[in-house]
Design a protein around this motif. Structure first.
Motif, PDB file in Angstrom:
ATOM      1  N   LEU A   1       0.843  -1.188   0.000  1.00 35.42           N
ATOM      2  CA  LEU A   1       0.000   0.000   0.000  1.00 35.42           C
ATOM      3  C   LEU A   1       0.875   1.232   0.000  1.00 35.42           C
ATOM      4  CD1 LEU A   1      -2.701  -0.674   2.685  1.00 35.42           C
ATOM      5  CD2 LEU A   1      -3.030  -0.397   0.260  1.00 35.42           C
ATOM      6  N   GLY A   2       0.322   2.310  -0.459  1.00 34.76           N
ATOM      7  CA  GLY A   2       1.064   3.559  -0.381  1.00 34.76           C
ATOM      8  C   GLY A   2       0.416   4.599  -1.251  1.00 34.76           C
ATOM      9  N   PRO A   3       0.614   5.881  -0.937  1.00 37.45           N
ATOM     10  CA  PRO A   3       0.050   6.926  -1.780  1.00 37.45           C
ATOM     11  C   PRO A   3       0.743   6.942  -3.144  1.00 37.45           C
ATOM     12  CG  PRO A   3       1.467   7.867  -0.094  1.00 37.45           C
ATOM     13  CD  PRO A   3       1.376   6.417   0.182  1.00 37.45           C
ATOM     14  N   ASN A   4       0.231   7.754  -4.054  1.00 37.40           N
ATOM     15  CA  ASN A   4       0.852   7.841  -5.379  1.00 37.40           C
ATOM     16  C   ASN A   4       2.301   8.272  -5.246  1.00 37.40           C
ATOM     17  OD1 ASN A   4      -1.423   7.169  -6.825  1.00 37.40           O
ATOM     18  ND2 ASN A   4      -2.201   9.268  -6.789  1.00 37.40           N
ATOM     19  N   GLY A   5       3.150   7.665  -6.049  1.00 42.22           N
ATOM     20  CA  GLY A   5       4.548   8.076  -6.063  1.00 42.22           C
ATOM     21  C   GLY A   5       5.324   7.608  -4.853  1.00 42.22           C
TER      22      GLY A   5
ATOM     23  N   ILE B   1       5.389 -17.214  -7.951  1.00 42.99           N
ATOM     24  CA  ILE B   1       5.109 -15.879  -7.441  1.00 42.99           C
ATOM     25  C   ILE B   1       4.336 -15.094  -8.495  1.00 42.99           C
ATOM     26  CG2 ILE B   1       6.138 -13.740  -6.634  1.00 42.99           C
ATOM     27  CD1 ILE B   1       8.725 -15.625  -6.252  1.00 42.99           C
ATOM     28  N   VAL B   2       3.222 -14.522  -8.081  1.00 45.26           N
ATOM     29  CA  VAL B   2       2.463 -13.669  -8.991  1.00 45.26           C
ATOM     30  C   VAL B   2       2.500 -12.251  -8.431  1.00 45.26           C
ATOM     31  CG1 VAL B   2       0.261 -13.273 -10.103  1.00 45.26           C
ATOM     32  CG2 VAL B   2       0.969 -15.584  -9.578  1.00 45.26           C
ATOM     33  N   ILE B   3       2.939 -11.307  -9.254  1.00 51.76           N
ATOM     34  CA  ILE B   3       3.032  -9.917  -8.806  1.00 51.76           C
ATOM     35  C   ILE B   3       2.062  -9.078  -9.628  1.00 51.76           C
ATOM     36  CG2 ILE B   3       4.564  -7.934  -8.592  1.00 51.76           C
ATOM     37  CD1 ILE B   3       6.820  -9.825  -8.033  1.00 51.76           C
ATOM     38  N   LEU B   4       1.108  -8.464  -8.959  1.00 54.05           N
ATOM     39  CA  LEU B   4       0.048  -7.737  -9.659  1.00 54.05           C
ATOM     40  C   LEU B   4       0.064  -6.280  -9.229  1.00 54.05           C
ATOM     41  CD1 LEU B   4      -2.759 -10.360  -8.970  1.00 54.05           C
ATOM     42  CD2 LEU B   4      -1.453 -10.164 -11.063  1.00 54.05           C
ATOM     43  N   ASP B   5       0.237  -5.388 -10.185  1.00 55.51           N
ATOM     44  CA  ASP B   5       0.266  -3.960  -9.899  1.00 55.51           C
ATOM     45  C   ASP B   5      -1.112  -3.384 -10.199  1.00 55.51           C
ATOM     46  OD1 ASP B   5       1.083  -1.440  -9.316  1.00 55.51           O
ATOM     47  OD2 ASP B   5       2.838  -1.451 -10.636  1.00 55.51           O
ATOM     48  N   GLU B   6      -1.861  -3.097  -9.176  1.00 55.15           N
ATOM     49  CA  GLU B   6      -3.222  -2.556  -9.290  1.00 55.15           C
ATOM     50  C   GLU B   6      -4.085  -3.358 -10.266  1.00 55.15           C
ATOM     51  OE1 GLU B   6      -3.276   1.619  -9.828  1.00 55.15           O
ATOM     52  OE2 GLU B   6      -1.670   1.952  -8.397  1.00 55.15           O
ATOM     53  N   PRO B   7      -4.354  -4.609  -9.937  1.00 52.61           N
ATOM     54  CA  PRO B   7      -5.048  -5.475 -10.887  1.00 52.61           C
ATOM     55  C   PRO B   7      -6.507  -5.129 -11.111  1.00 52.61           C
ATOM     56  CG  PRO B   7      -4.744  -6.601  -8.813  1.00 52.61           C
ATOM     57  CD  PRO B   7      -3.999  -5.306  -8.699  1.00 52.61           C
ATOM     58  N   THR B   8      -7.161  -4.426 -10.197  1.00 53.12           N
ATOM     59  CA  THR B   8      -8.606  -4.212 -10.368  1.00 53.12           C
ATOM     60  C   THR B   8      -8.943  -2.836 -10.920  1.00 53.12           C
ATOM     61  OG1 THR B   8      -8.757  -3.580  -8.060  1.00 53.12           O
ATOM     62  CG2 THR B   8      -9.284  -5.849  -8.589  1.00 53.12           C
TER      63      THR B   8
ATOM     64  N   SER C   1      -0.388  -4.684  -5.374  1.00 52.04           N
ATOM     65  CA  SER C   1      -0.363  -3.282  -4.965  1.00 52.04           C
ATOM     66  C   SER C   1      -1.691  -2.658  -5.320  1.00 52.04           C
ATOM     67  CB  SER C   1       0.764  -2.535  -5.664  1.00 52.04           C
ATOM     68  OG  SER C   1       0.287  -1.917  -6.830  1.00 52.04           O
ATOM     69  N   THR C   2      -2.164  -1.770  -4.501  1.00 54.32           N
ATOM     70  CA  THR C   2      -3.471  -1.187  -4.751  1.00 54.32           C
ATOM     71  C   THR C   2      -3.639   0.090  -3.945  1.00 54.32           C
ATOM     72  OG1 THR C   2      -5.823  -1.578  -4.618  1.00 54.32           O
ATOM     73  CG2 THR C   2      -4.496  -2.611  -2.937  1.00 54.32           C
TER      74      THR C   2
ATOM     75  N   ARG D   1      -1.162 -10.180   4.668  1.00 52.00           N
ATOM     76  CA  ARG D   1      -0.207  -9.298   5.315  1.00 52.00           C
ATOM     77  C   ARG D   1      -0.164  -8.010   4.510  1.00 52.00           C
ATOM     78  NH1 ARG D   1       5.444  -9.108   5.693  1.00 52.00           N
ATOM     79  NH2 ARG D   1       5.708 -10.538   3.970  1.00 52.00           N
ATOM     80  N   VAL D   2       0.174  -6.930   5.181  1.00 52.84           N
ATOM     81  CA  VAL D   2       0.187  -5.658   4.483  1.00 52.84           C
ATOM     82  C   VAL D   2       1.494  -4.934   4.782  1.00 52.84           C
ATOM     83  CG1 VAL D   2      -1.029  -4.477   6.341  1.00 52.84           C
ATOM     84  CG2 VAL D   2      -1.080  -3.531   4.052  1.00 52.84           C
ATOM     85  N   GLN D   3       2.012  -4.270   3.773  1.00 48.77           N
ATOM     86  CA  GLN D   3       3.214  -3.467   3.940  1.00 48.77           C
ATOM     87  C   GLN D   3       2.907  -2.094   3.346  1.00 48.77           C
ATOM     88  OE1 GLN D   3       6.626  -5.727   2.944  1.00 48.77           O
ATOM     89  NE2 GLN D   3       8.082  -4.090   3.306  1.00 48.77           N
TER      90      GLN D   3
END
Lengths: 253, 341
Positions: B48-52, B168-175, B202-203, B215-217
């Motif tokens: 998680l994290g804000p833009n940028g 391992i599956v890595i999804l950058d904002e999948p939805t 990531s979302t 888990r969340v980071q």
């Protein structure tokens, strides 16, 4: 290397998914066909009657076939950048490059794959062009050596265009910039040839550096290994630069 | 929740991804700072994290799209920088924008991807069919990708990422760009993936993380500011805060008599925030109100939600920036709006 080839075939196939490759081939064939017709007309109605009685008359291969290959090379100066501009710049623009970068592939495989795709297209261009002289075999005998060396020379010349275009396409995100800069570089080498040949400013170095000076001997049927080596060095040099650029992108990009 | 707890217990201790001290510079800009990440088998990790904040840069490093300026990434025990080909076989990646060729059909595209990922010829059609089925692409397999809607393109992108059954599956904002029904389906798919693959996601959507992640980071300005599992989160943050509101004027001295009360903060218009130093039952406030004949208008036990944690972490950060900006009297307004955006 099998994967590089698969990428190449897929690239080649994708070119024909859009009208671009079709229209390029059609326009090329139409323009070169008209030129061929003009040269043939000239040969039959002017050159042949005038020289028929001389001891060693020029043949159809030297008067018609070789110039067609030269003209094809000149036209491709403008066409090749359009075909190569997409290779990396478009993938960057559409953000599809990460598909290849995430796959278990080395930069070398990616670059060679892309290059193979464009080589297949060049092969098709040369093959379609060669159909024109082949059309003459029912009416006359051709100098097969010259036809072969001209085809080989054209293939090498266009391959060198493609290598330069591939590299310049890897530098930018805008296909149009890739096309313009490729055209600029290719035309710069032509200008080198022209300026090397001027009377006031003639220079052997300029002539050696230009790709057309190494193409002309092929058209006379002279197969000089130093010319072949020039093209191979040109191609390998730009391919290595492209591979380095891709590797560098991961570090700096 | 019980299902998730069981899965947590069953986690094998081997780390599939172990990233240590990752740094990434873009010229002078320090995008990712000393980033550490561990992903275990069968775990779904939310970034998680804000833009940028550096989420995408981190994901690009973990997938070998860009290389870290310093630090080490081990994928299933293989060093990603030294042995990229072997390491990348274990990864499926969906970038922010799905990397799909618009001039191909999904079927052609997935077959091409199968080749890129070394799927043996005999298994290609089975793998493609499986991915098509899981991402519900059946009705569009022979249309051009360029003509598909954003949602379908996104799904083709997901199909591409899971096609070769990576560890391992890595999804950058999948939805992003999906309709609500599709979002539910994709979340379900991600949860399913979590059973036999490990997933990094990531979302911006916090409920999504709560719905699918173990888990969340949280990342802010390239640094990890929070990292915990949801089970841990619930244990560590027992609710000691109650917000209460009354219909008529109440003296906060009357509230001071409550057991274990630490602090009373008036929120105005007869609303109070009560902080206790031990877990409490809200019912005691109800009793107090009844005894004194007060009208109770609000009684709210404050849970520390992920949203609050996120807001606290990111907001305190912005607040401190604002303070700094306020000392610079000339352009305070400008700076705060900049940071708020």
């Amino acid at each position: 290397m099998k994967k590089g080839m698969m990428i190449g075939f897929s690239e080649f196939k994708r070119m024909f998914n859009t009208p671009l490759a079709w229209s390029v081939l059609a326009v090329l064939q139409f323009v070169l066909g008209l030129l061929f017709l003009t040269f043939m007309e000239e040969f039959i109605s002017v050159v042949q009657p005038a020289t028929a009685t001389s001891a060693n008359p020029p043949g159809v291969t030297g008067v018609v076939v070789a110039p067609i290959y030269l003209w094809a090379g000149i036209i491709m100066l403008a066409v090749m950048p359009i075909m190569t501009m997409r290779l990396f710049a478009e993938e960057r623009m559409n953000k599809t490059l990460s598909l290849l970068l995430t796959s278990p592939l080395s930069s070398t495989q990616i670059v060679l794959g892309k290059y193979l795709g464009i080589l297949l297209f060049i092969f098709l261009v040369v093959a379609l062009l060669t159909l024109m002289p082949l059309a003459l075999i029912t009416g006359t005998t051709l100098d097969w050596g010259v036809v072969f060396s001209s085809s080989l020379g054209l293939f090498l010349l266009l391959s060198s265009f493609a290598a330069a275009g591939l590299f310049l396409s890897s530098l930018t995100t805008q296909p149009i910039i890739a096309a313009v800069s490729t055209f600029g570089l290719l035309f710069f080498l032509v200008v080198l040839y022209l300026s090397g040949n001027t009377q006031s400013n003639s220079s052997e170095v300029f002539i050696y550096l230009s790709h057309f000076s190494h193409f002309l001997p092929f058209l006379e049927g002279v197969l000089d290994t130093s010319d072949v080596v020039y093209y191979l060095l040109f191609i390998i040099g730009f391919l290595i630069l492209t591979i380095r650029k891709l590797d560098n992108d991961r570090v700096l990009g | 929740m019980s299902n998730r707890a069981r899965k947590n217990n069953a986690l094998v201790d081997s780390a599939l991804i172990k990233a240590t001290n990752l740094n990434r510079f873009y010229g002078e800009y320090h995008a990712v700072k000393d980033f550490n990440l561990t992903l275990k088998k069968g775990e779904v990790l939310g970034l998680l994290g804000p833009n940028g904040a550096g989420k995408s840069s981190t994901m690009q490093m973990l997938t070998g799209n860009i290389s870290p300026s310093s630090g080490e990434i081990m994928i299933n025990g293989i060093n990603l920088v030294e042995n990229p080909k072997q390491a990348k076989r274990q990864i499926g990646y969906l970038p922010e924008q799905p990397p799909v060729y618009r001039d191909m059909t999904p079927l052609e595209f997935l077959n091409y991807c199968a080749m890129l990922h070394d799927i043996p010829k005999s298994r290609v059609s089975a793998a493609v069919n499986d991915a098509v089925e899981r991402c519900v692409l059946g009705s569009v397999t022979n249309k051009l990708i360029g003509n598909l809607s954003k949602g379908y393109q996104q799904r083709v992108g997901i199909a591409q990422a899971i096609l070769h059954q990576p560890e391992i599956v890595i999804l950058d904002e999948p939805t992003v760009g999906l309709d609500p029904l599709q979002i539910t389906k994709i979340r379900q798919l991600i949860r399913e993936l979590g059973n036999d693959h490990s997933v990094i996601l990531s979302t911006h959507i916090l409920p999504e993380v709560q719905a699918v992640c173990d888990r969340v980071q949280i990342i802010n300005h390239g640094e990890t500011v929070f990292s915990d599992s949801f089970a841990q989160l619930a244990q560590n943050q027992p609710s000691n805060r109650i917000v209460v509101g009354f219909g008529d004027a109440v003296d906060d001295a009357d509230l001071q008599s409550l057991n274990a009360l630490e602090k009373v903060t008036s929120l105005g218009s007869n609303r109070f925030q009560l902080d206790f130093n031990a877990p409490v039952e809200p019912s005691m406030l109800y009793k107090l109100a009844v005894e004194n004949g007060w009208i109770l208008t609000e009684l709210n036990k404050q849970e520390e939600t992920l949203e609050q944690i996120f807001m606290n972490l990111v907001h305190t950060d912005n607040a401190s920036n604002t303070l700094r900006a306020e000392t610079d009297k000339n352009n305070t307004g400008e700076k705060t709006t900049e940071q708020a955006s």
